[in-house]
Write a protein that holds these residues in place. Sequence first.
Motif, PDB file in Angstrom:
ATOM      1  N   ASN A 100       0.782  -1.264  -0.094  1.00  0.00           N
ATOM      2  CA  ASN A 100      -0.225  -0.053  -0.073  1.00  0.00           C
ATOM      3  C   ASN A 100       0.917   1.106  -0.032  1.00  0.00           C
ATOM      4  N   LYS A 101       0.249   2.220  -0.313  1.00  0.00           N
ATOM      5  CA  LYS A 101       1.267   3.447  -0.583  1.00  0.00           C
ATOM      6  C   LYS A 101       0.140   5.020  -0.005  1.00  0.00           C
ATOM      7  N   ARG A 102       0.938   5.891   0.496  1.00  0.00           N
ATOM      8  CA  ARG A 102       0.363   6.715   1.180  1.00  0.00           C
ATOM      9  C   ARG A 102       1.303   7.959   0.683  1.00  0.00           C
ATOM     10  N   SER A 103       0.779   9.363   0.387  1.00  0.00           N
ATOM     11  CA  SER A 103       1.506  10.291   0.176  1.00  0.00           C
ATOM     12  C   SER A 103       0.870  11.515   1.092  1.00  0.00           C
ATOM     13  N   SER A 104       2.044  12.329   1.650  1.00  0.00           N
ATOM     14  CA  SER A 104       2.023  13.586   2.363  1.00  0.00           C
ATOM     15  C   SER A 104       2.711  14.701   1.986  1.00  0.00           C
ATOM     16  N   GLY A 105       2.406  15.194   0.806  1.00  0.00           N
ATOM     17  CA  GLY A 105       3.482  16.326   0.116  1.00  0.00           C
ATOM     18  C   GLY A 105       4.719  15.796  -0.207  1.00  0.00           C
ATOM     19  N   LYS A 106       5.805  16.142   0.622  1.00  0.00           N
ATOM     20  CA  LYS A 106       7.148  15.802   0.054  1.00  0.00           C
ATOM     21  C   LYS A 106       7.472  14.083   0.810  1.00  0.00           C
ATOM     22  N   ILE A 107       6.492  13.717   1.265  1.00  0.00           N
ATOM     23  CA  ILE A 107       6.844  12.428   2.118  1.00  0.00           C
ATOM     24  C   ILE A 107       6.104  11.199   1.260  1.00  0.00           C
ATOM     25  N   LYS A 108       6.660  10.033   1.256  1.00  0.00           N
ATOM     26  CA  LYS A 108       5.791   9.086   0.699  1.00  0.00           C
ATOM     27  C   LYS A 108       5.904   7.853   1.668  1.00  0.00           C
ATOM     28  N   PHE A 109       4.723   7.142   1.910  1.00  0.00           N
ATOM     29  CA  PHE A 109       4.980   6.119   2.738  1.00  0.00           C
ATOM     30  C   PHE A 109       4.659   4.876   2.009  1.00  0.00           C
ATOM     31  N   LEU A 110       5.619   4.028   1.906  1.00  0.00           N
ATOM     32  CA  LEU A 110       5.372   2.782   1.046  1.00  0.00           C
ATOM     33  C   LEU A 110       5.239   1.737   2.046  1.00  0.00           C
ATOM     34  N   ILE A 111       4.116   0.799   2.129  1.00  0.00           N
ATOM     35  CA  ILE A 111       3.862  -0.276   3.032  1.00  0.00           C
ATOM     36  C   ILE A 111       4.706  -1.492   2.132  1.00  0.00           C
ATOM     37  N   MET A 112       5.854  -2.169   2.746  1.00  0.00           N
ATOM     38  CA  MET A 112       6.195  -3.366   2.040  1.00  0.00           C
ATOM     39  C   MET A 112       5.782  -4.468   2.828  1.00  0.00           C
ATOM     40  N   ARG A 113       5.358  -5.396   1.913  1.00  0.00           N
ATOM     41  CA  ARG A 113       5.305  -6.982   2.531  1.00  0.00           C
ATOM     42  C   ARG A 113       6.392  -7.917   1.893  1.00  0.00           C
ATOM     43  N   ASP A 114       6.984  -8.698   2.822  1.00  0.00           N
ATOM     44  CA  ASP A 114       7.882  -9.699   2.122  1.00  0.00           C
ATOM     45  C   ASP A 114       7.518 -10.949   2.641  1.00  0.00           C
ATOM     46  N   GLY A 115       6.170 -11.318   3.118  1.00  0.00           N
ATOM     47  CA  GLY A 115       5.954 -12.632   3.550  1.00  0.00           C
ATOM     48  C   GLY A 115       6.111 -12.785   4.906  1.00  0.00           C
ATOM     49  N   SER A 116       6.860 -12.397   5.662  1.00  0.00           N
ATOM     50  CA  SER A 116       7.265 -12.603   6.762  1.00  0.00           C
ATOM     51  C   SER A 116       6.436 -11.447   7.610  1.00  0.00           C
ATOM     52  N   GLY A 117       6.126 -10.416   7.005  1.00  0.00           N
ATOM     53  CA  GLY A 117       5.613  -9.271   7.833  1.00  0.00           C
ATOM     54  C   GLY A 117       5.316  -7.826   6.985  1.00  0.00           C
ATOM     55  N   TYR A 118       5.182  -6.845   7.709  1.00  0.00           N
ATOM     56  CA  TYR A 118       4.627  -5.580   7.052  1.00  0.00           C
ATOM     57  C   TYR A 118       5.608  -4.311   7.621  1.00  0.00           C
ATOM     58  N   VAL A 119       6.032  -3.617   6.574  1.00  0.00           N
ATOM     59  CA  VAL A 119       6.656  -2.391   7.203  1.00  0.00           C
ATOM     60  C   VAL A 119       6.583  -0.933   6.556  1.00  0.00           C
ATOM     61  N   GLN A 120       6.364  -0.140   7.175  1.00  0.00           N
ATOM     62  CA  GLN A 120       6.072   1.175   6.486  1.00  0.00           C
ATOM     63  C   GLN A 120       7.632   1.833   6.160  1.00  0.00           C
ATOM     64  N   CYS A 121       7.761   2.090   4.836  1.00  0.00           N
ATOM     65  CA  CYS A 121       9.158   2.692   4.536  1.00  0.00           C
ATOM     66  C   CYS A 121       8.871   4.125   4.168  1.00  0.00           C
ATOM     67  N   VAL A 122       9.551   5.045   4.873  1.00  0.00           N
ATOM     68  CA  VAL A 122       9.379   6.616   4.842  1.00  0.00           C
ATOM     69  C   VAL A 122      10.315   7.023   3.892  1.00  0.00           C
ATOM     70  N   VAL A 123      10.016   7.757   2.970  1.00  0.00           N
ATOM     71  CA  VAL A 123      10.747   8.325   1.883  1.00  0.00           C
ATOM     72  C   VAL A 123      10.473   9.888   1.823  1.00  0.00           C
ATOM     73  N   VAL A 124      11.351  10.470   2.191  1.00  0.00           N
ATOM     74  CA  VAL A 124      11.379  12.066   2.504  1.00  0.00           C
ATOM     75  C   VAL A 124      12.171  12.629   1.197  1.00  0.00           C
ATOM     76  N   LYS A 125      11.467  13.461   0.616  1.00  0.00           N
ATOM     77  CA  LYS A 125      12.149  14.015  -0.775  1.00  0.00           C
ATOM     78  C   LYS A 125      13.624  14.734  -0.648  1.00  0.00           C
TER      79      LYS A 125
END
Length: 433
Positions: free
Chosen positions: A27-52
Motif C-alpha cells: 500500500n502507499k500513501r503520500s503527504s506532500g514531500k513524504i511517501k509512505f510505502l508499505i512493504m510486505r515480504d511474506g514475513s511481515g509488513y513495514v512502512q518505509c518512509v521516503v522524504v524528498k
Amino acid sequence: MIKPSVYIKDLSKHVGEEVILKGWLYNKRSSGKIKFLIMRDGSGYVQCVVVKNNVDDNVFEIADKITQESSFEVKGKVREEKRAIGGYELDVIDLKLISLSQNYPITPKEHGIEFLMDNRHLWVRSKKQVAILKIRHRIVKAIRDFFDSRGFVLFDPPIITPNACEGTSTLFEIDYFDLGKAYLTQSGQLYAESGAMALGKVYSFGPTFRAEKSKTRRHLTEFWMVEPEMAFYDLDDNMDLAEEFLEYIVQTVLEERREELKELERDTSKLEKVVRPFPRITYDEAVEILRKNGVDFQWGNDFGGGDETIISEQFDKPVMVHRYPAEVKAFYMKRDPQNPKLALAVDVLAPEGYGEIIGGSQREDDLETLIQRIKEHNLPQEYFEWYLDLRRYGSVPHSGFGLGLERTVSWICGLEHLREAIPFPRMIYRNTP
Ligand code: 4AD
Ligand code: MG
C-alpha cells in the motif's frame, strides 16, 4: 547477494542499523514531500518512509511511480515506531524497482467471492489470506509435533487405491492402464491399520478425495486428513486421545499465532475454552437434544449439517458424540457388545456451528464378522483380502480417527467457508486456478 539481508519479522533486532529488505508494495500513501510505502515480504509488513529532501531525485521518482504489488528493494535505517504497522519503520536511503506491476486486479475495494476465487493465485497475497495460511501451517506442525512426541510413526498410505473406504458413492474414478478402474483415496485408514499392526501407533497425513455432490461451506472434493491408528486402543482410549489432540492444537495456535488470529478478528475467548474434559454424549442423547429443540428427528438417521449445529450449540467446547446406529456408519466399525445395533463410533463436533471435525471408531477385529459386513455393504471381498489378513494374523482390538484439516483451520480461524482454509480449494463447481 540476491537474497534480502534481513526479513521484516526480524527488524526488532536491527534497530538503528541500515538494512536491505526485498518485497512487494502492499500500500502507499503520500503527504506532500513524504511517501509512505508499505512493504510486505511474506514475513511481515513495514512502512518505509521516503522524504524528498533526504534522498536522490531518482529514488523519490521511484517512490512516486511505484504501484500496488510492484516488487522492489529498499535500503534504510530501522527505527522503533510503536504506532506503525509491525512496530518499526524504515527511513529510506535507497530504492530499487525490481518489477513494476500494472493494473493489479485485487484493489483495496470490495470484490465478489467468485472474482477472488478466480484470482486465488493473487488473492493469497492479501493480509487475511496470509494470516490464514500461517495458521494452517502452524496447525499442521502442531499435528505432527503431537504425534511425533507420543511415539507415533508416520505411515504414508497410497493415494491411488483399488477399493472404497468410506462408501462407494463419493469415489473419484481413474483409468489405471491394463488393470482397469482405480480410485483416488477417500481415507488412508485401512492402510494405517496395517501400519498399526506393524508399528503399534501410526498416523497418516495427506490429501484425500471425495466426489461430494454437496455444495456446502463444509465440503471440499480434495481435503487433507490426519489419521492416527492405534493397536490395543478401545473407543474410550480413542476419545481420550482425540480430546488431548484437539486441546493441544487449539492451545498451541492461541500461543503461537496471536497476531494472525487478531488480524482475522477471531474471538479468541471462545478458543480459550477448548480445554479438557470435553462433553461426551451418546447418539441417543444427541437425538434427545434435537427433539427438545423442535427437530422432528427419526432415530437411525445420520445427522445433517443443521442437526450438528444445534447439537454443538449446546456446548462451548467440542462435543464427542459416540455410539451411532451401525446402519449409517462404515463397514469396518465394531459393534457395541452391549447393543449390536450401535457402532463403536465417535464424531467430534466443533463449537460455534462448525460441525464434524473428527470421525473415528474402534475397528471390527473379528474375521468372520468383518467378512459378513463386507457382504452386507456389497463390497467386492477380493479387494479386501489384504485387509482381512490383518484379522487372520494376530488380530487385536484397535481404534483410530480422522481429523479434517480444512474444517479445523476454518473453525480456529473463524471462517465462513472451507474454501479459504486451503491454498487452492477444489469443489464441485471449481477446479481452477
Ligand atoms: O468421518 P470421515 O469420513 O472418516 C473417515 O474417513 C475415517 N476413515 C477416519 C478414520 O477413522 N481414520 O472423515 C473424517 C473427517 C471428517 O470428520 C471431516 O473433518 C473431514 O474428514 N471431511 C471433510 N473435510 C472437507 N471436505 C469433505 N468433503 C470432508 N469429508 C470428511
Ligand atoms: Mg464422518
